[in-house]
Design an enzyme around this catalytic site. Structure first.
Site: not given
Ligand code: AMP
Length: 310
Positions: A59-60
């Site tokens: 996600g990051h």
């Protein structure tokens, strides 16, 4: 990889002090990083900030990739577990810290600058000046975690002032946070554009989160109920708001390990849900001891009915 020393000097030499093209340079000290980003901005580079608390996952990394796609830009990833946004009894002490791995991930993704201050570097003595998100900051997440959004807005405001980003990227995963940050930027006249990035999920639908690593096997299976409930709600969109909530609720109620905090349907700005058109369905629940969040876009009303394929 190069790291600034205690005085803020950098081991690397390249396009400017504290910055080497094609390498990740780590800065601990706010003043040093400000100097570097100011110089880069003067040479015409766009500064793009990706604020994180570390324990980086896909996600990051999607945020970092989106930052890297901005033409003529430099990507700054901040890694700081912000004590101000944790309440008493929350997981500040046990929050996963994987700094070396995070740095390697930043390097792999081509982020040029990492800002990793200590608590003292950023806050000095305990801060007394904070930002209050107002009533919307006391609802939903804010109701369960008093002071949380004040902590988030305060650290992001500081990061914006230190880094001076043209653009900052945040995940839709923390939807209320994204809305409140957009509002802060608008209302306090920050010269920074805030952009949301869609939620990254595991193959089975679970939204990626640094906290997923707290889940044991049974809890992980139960956690899937959140994304399943959102899918059921989304599917019921054409039948209206009540049907959306009922469909999602039924799925959540089917899993005894899920301790629901809230299920909420609203307009994209967190106001009352419209009769028709775009809405957000938000869910928060504890599974085992772990608090999880998820949300999805819902199209409400007959206009959203899927046309049968011809
Ligand atoms: P955190 O480290 O949890 O504070 O998250 C840093 C940023 O990554 C925030 O803008 C989050 O919304 C974003 N983020 C976290 N998980 C996801 C995900 N699964 N998909 C997209 N963005 C995410």
């Amino acid at each position: 990889m190069s790291v600034t020393d205690e005085r803020g000097g950098s081991e690397s030499v390249g396009a400017g002090p504290g910055f080497t093209a094609g390498e990740v340079t780590v800065h601990r000290l706010p003043a040093e990083l400000s100097k570097v980003t100011r110089t880069l901005r003067r040479t015409g580079r766009k500064v793009v900030l990706v604020p994180t608390m570390g324990a980086l996952h896909e996600g990051h990394l999607e945020l970092i990739r989106a930052a890297r796609r901005v033409p003529n830009s430099v990507t700054v990833v901040s890694i700081f577990v912000n004590p101000l946004q944790f309440g008493p009894g929350e997981d500040f002490d046990s929050y996963p810290r994987t700094f070396e791995e995070d740095l390697r991930a930043c390097e792999r993704e081509g982020a040029e600058l990492v800002f990793a201050p200590t608590r003292r570097d950023l806050y000095g003595d305990e801060p007394r000046t904070t930002i209050d998100a107002g009533e919307p900051g006391r609802e939903l997440e804010g109701a369960s975690r008093p002071g949380h959004f004040s902590g988030v807005l305060t650290v992001v405001a500081k990061l914006f002032n230190i880094v001076g980003p043209d653009l900052a990227l945040f995940g839709e995963k923390d939807y209320q946070q994204l809305v409140l940050l957009r509002r802060m930027v608008r209302e306090l006249d920050f010269p920074t554009e805030v952009q949301g990035i869609p939620i990254v999920r595991e193959h089975d639908g679970l939204a990626l989160s640094s906290r997923n690593r707290y889940l044991d096997e049974r809890e992980r299976a139960a956690a899937l109920t959140l994304s399943a409930a959102l899918a059921a709600g989304t599917h019921a969109g054409s039948r209206g708001a009540d049907a959306v909530l009922a469909a999602a609720r039924e799925v959540l109620d089917s899993e005894p390990m899920v301790e629901l905090d809230y299920l909420w349907l609203c307009d994209p700005e967190l106001g009352p849900a419209p009769e028709e058109g775009e809405a957000r369905l938000l869910v928060a629940a504890k599974v085992g001891g772990t608090r999880l969040l998820d949300n999805a876009l819902v199209e409400l009303g007959p206009a959203s009915r899927v046309e049968p394929a011809r």
